[in-house]
Design a protein around this motif. Structure first.
Motif, mmCIF file in Angstrom:
data_model
loop_
_atom_site.group_PDB
_atom_site.id
_atom_site.type_symbol
_atom_site.label_atom_id
_atom_site.label_comp_id
_atom_site.label_asym_id
_atom_site.label_seq_id
_atom_site.Cartn_x
_atom_site.Cartn_y
_atom_site.Cartn_z
ATOM 1 N N SER A 59 73.472 84.207 41.802
ATOM 2 C CA SER A 59 72.783 82.934 41.543
ATOM 3 C C SER A 59 71.894 83.061 40.309
ATOM 4 O O SER A 59 71.601 84.173 39.851
ATOM 5 C CB SER A 59 71.928 82.595 42.782
ATOM 6 N N ILE A 101 69.555 83.481 37.218
ATOM 7 C CA ILE A 101 69.507 84.315 36.013
ATOM 8 C C ILE A 101 70.520 85.466 36.103
ATOM 9 O O ILE A 101 71.184 85.805 35.119
ATOM 10 C CB ILE A 101 68.066 84.854 35.810
ATOM 11 N N ASP A 117 74.669 91.533 45.546
ATOM 12 C CA ASP A 117 73.767 90.506 46.053
ATOM 13 C C ASP A 117 73.768 90.612 47.581
ATOM 14 O O ASP A 117 74.623 91.292 48.159
ATOM 15 C CB ASP A 117 74.223 89.092 45.629
ATOM 16 N N ASP A 122 71.830 95.278 49.366
ATOM 17 C CA ASP A 122 70.432 94.855 49.370
ATOM 18 C C ASP A 122 69.670 95.836 48.476
ATOM 19 O O ASP A 122 69.626 97.039 48.764
ATOM 20 C CB ASP A 122 69.939 94.926 50.828
ATOM 21 N N VAL A 123 69.073 95.338 47.388
ATOM 22 C CA VAL A 123 68.400 96.242 46.450
ATOM 23 C C VAL A 123 67.247 97.008 47.108
ATOM 24 O O VAL A 123 66.856 98.073 46.631
ATOM 25 C CB VAL A 123 67.867 95.504 45.191
ATOM 26 N N ASN A 170 67.848 92.650 38.302
ATOM 27 C CA ASN A 170 67.431 91.244 38.276
ATOM 28 C C ASN A 170 67.000 90.710 39.639
ATOM 29 O O ASN A 170 66.131 89.844 39.701
ATOM 30 C CB ASN A 170 68.590 90.395 37.740
ATOM 31 N N ALA A 193 61.144 91.032 35.025
ATOM 32 C CA ALA A 193 59.783 90.849 35.538
ATOM 33 C C ALA A 193 59.502 89.353 35.536
ATOM 34 O O ALA A 193 60.315 88.560 36.044
ATOM 35 C CB ALA A 193 58.792 91.634 34.685
ATOM 36 N N TYR A 218 53.426 88.004 44.288
ATOM 37 C CA TYR A 218 54.531 87.955 43.315
ATOM 38 C C TYR A 218 54.110 88.644 42.015
ATOM 39 O O TYR A 218 54.813 89.498 41.478
ATOM 40 C CB TYR A 218 54.909 86.496 43.063
ATOM 41 N N LYS A 259 55.533 91.990 39.892
ATOM 42 C CA LYS A 259 56.075 91.840 38.541
ATOM 43 C C LYS A 259 55.265 92.668 37.535
ATOM 44 O O LYS A 259 55.819 93.196 36.572
ATOM 45 C CB LYS A 259 56.109 90.358 38.146
ATOM 46 N N GLY A 275 59.360 82.435 31.837
ATOM 47 C CA GLY A 275 58.393 81.452 32.335
ATOM 48 C C GLY A 275 59.009 80.703 33.506
ATOM 49 O O GLY A 275 59.459 81.323 34.472
ATOM 50 N N ILE A 285 61.935 78.806 35.015
ATOM 51 C CA ILE A 285 63.371 78.686 34.752
ATOM 52 C C ILE A 285 64.027 77.868 35.862
ATOM 53 O O ILE A 285 63.711 78.044 37.047
ATOM 54 C CB ILE A 285 64.036 80.094 34.669
ATOM 55 N N THR A 296 66.231 77.464 38.289
ATOM 56 C CA THR A 296 67.140 78.142 39.233
ATOM 57 C C THR A 296 66.680 77.763 40.644
ATOM 58 O O THR A 296 65.595 77.185 40.802
ATOM 59 C CB THR A 296 67.039 79.680 39.098
ATOM 60 N N ASN A 303 64.373 79.373 47.501
ATOM 61 C CA ASN A 303 64.561 80.667 48.163
ATOM 62 C C ASN A 303 63.258 81.428 48.390
ATOM 63 O O ASN A 303 63.270 82.542 48.897
ATOM 64 C CB ASN A 303 65.504 81.550 47.318
ATOM 65 N N TYR A 346 60.251 72.740 38.230
ATOM 66 C CA TYR A 346 61.172 73.709 37.613
ATOM 67 C C TYR A 346 62.414 72.993 37.078
ATOM 68 O O TYR A 346 62.919 73.312 36.021
ATOM 69 C CB TYR A 346 61.587 74.797 38.628
#
Ligand SMILES: NC(=O)c1ccc[n+]([C@@H]2O[C@H](COP(=O)([O-])OP(=O)(O)OC[C@H]3O[C@@H](n4cnc5c(N)ncnc54)[C@H](O)[C@@H]3O)[C@@H](O)[C@H]2O)c1
Length: 276
Positions: A18, A20, A39, A65-66, A92, A144, A158, A162, A189, A191, A193, A198, A218
């Motif tokens: 999804s 970016i 993903d 899962d990262v 990402n 980031a 958050y 980052k 900045g 974006i 999406t 989420n 957004y």
């Protein structure tokens, strides 16, 4: 690393189903890279895999899962077995969390730190040693956010993750330069999406009306993930260490460097409005 033509190269993108991540996977594939994507959203991952394959790309897609050591180790093993070391690694995958510090639970902290920070560590840990051993030029992109240098109120968790990704990237680029590996912290900045949909949102930020207003903001801002992908590859080409993306990210970047006191004052006013 020269990313104008990626034919014969291997790109790895996490969270590529999804936004970016998907735009970056498409951009790498369009430039000819074999592209490995992971993903946790299996349905969207399948769609992304199909789309890349139909576009003529050599693609490897795996549910991973990262935040999981085992799953990221398995993903890296699979890429190394099939294609060898990555040339371009894009860490990402990430999630949003909106809410004041006093509304943020320890479970929230575990959740976001595991994905946004440990996820990047896992990507670097399992892919970079093979890149370094091989001795070709390569590049690591860590996604980031402008929140890394200009955290807004209701973003403490958050922004903390980052900022950690930004610090990690700046330190890593100095260490890896002798091996010919560049590192870029991409700091977008606002974006367009599905990130807000989420996100975990707490307090006022989580009220349906506020959530919808934020998502609409957004959308209205309208900065497409495809532009982020193009500007990210440009930053890689120029071997930039920190790459603010979008006008507001650049403004916040210089503002945080040259007038941090003023930014702090504005944040204080914002925090009062948000309900502190
Ligand atoms: N959209 C923005 O305004 C914005 C701004 C700055 C930074 N970012 C960062 O960009 C990155 C991508 O976000 P996006 O805006 O494209 O959001 P998105 O929600 O569209 O995409 C994030 C992707 O990551 C995946 N993901 C979530 N948790 C995962 C996990 N544990 N393991 C693997 N994959 C996982 C999701 O399934 C999704 O496909 C994130 O790191 C985000 O923090 C986004």
């Amino acid at each position: 690393m020269d990313v104008r033509d990626l034919a014969g190269r291997t790109a790895v993108v996490t969270g590529a189903a999804s936004g970016i991540g998907l735009a970056l996977a498409r951009a790498c594939a369009e430039r000819g890279a074999r592209t490995a994507i992971c993903d946790v959203d299996e349905a969207k991952l399948e769609n992304a895999e199909r789309e890349l394959r139909e576009g003529g790309c050599d693609v490897l897609a795996l549910r991973a899962d990262v935040g999981s050591r085992t799953e990221m180790s398995g993903f890296a093993d699979r890429v190394h077995r099939e294609w060898g070391p990555a040339d371009l690694l894009v860490n990402n995958a990430g999630v949003g969390l909106g809410g004041m510090f006093l509304e943020t639970t320890l479970d929230d902290w575990d959740w976001i730190a595991r994905i946004n920070f440990l996820g990047v560590i896992h990507g670097c840990h399992f892919f970079v040693p093979e890149m370094a051993k091989r001795g070709h030029p390569g590049h690591v992109v860590n996604v980031a956010s402008a929140a890394a240098f200009a955290p807004l109120p209701a973003q403490s968790a958050y922004a903390a993750t980052k900022s950690a990704v930004l610090g990690l990237s700046v330190a890593m680029q100095a260490e890896l330069r002798p091996q010919g590996i560049g590192v870029t912290a991409v700091c977008p900045g606002f974006i367009d999406t599905p990130i807000v949909e989420n996100s975990r949102l707490r307090g006022i930020a989580g009220e349906p009306e506020t959530r919808e207003r934020t998502a609409a903001f957004y959308r209205r801002r309208g900065y497409a993930p495809e532009r982020v992908a193009r500007n990210t590859l440009r930053a890689v080409q120029r071997n930039r260490v920190v790459a603010p993306i979008s006008l507001e990210a650049w403004v916040l970047y210089y503002w945080s460097r040259f007038a941090p006191g003023l930014l702090g004052w504005v944040n204080g006013q914002l925090a009062r409005r948000v309900g502190a």
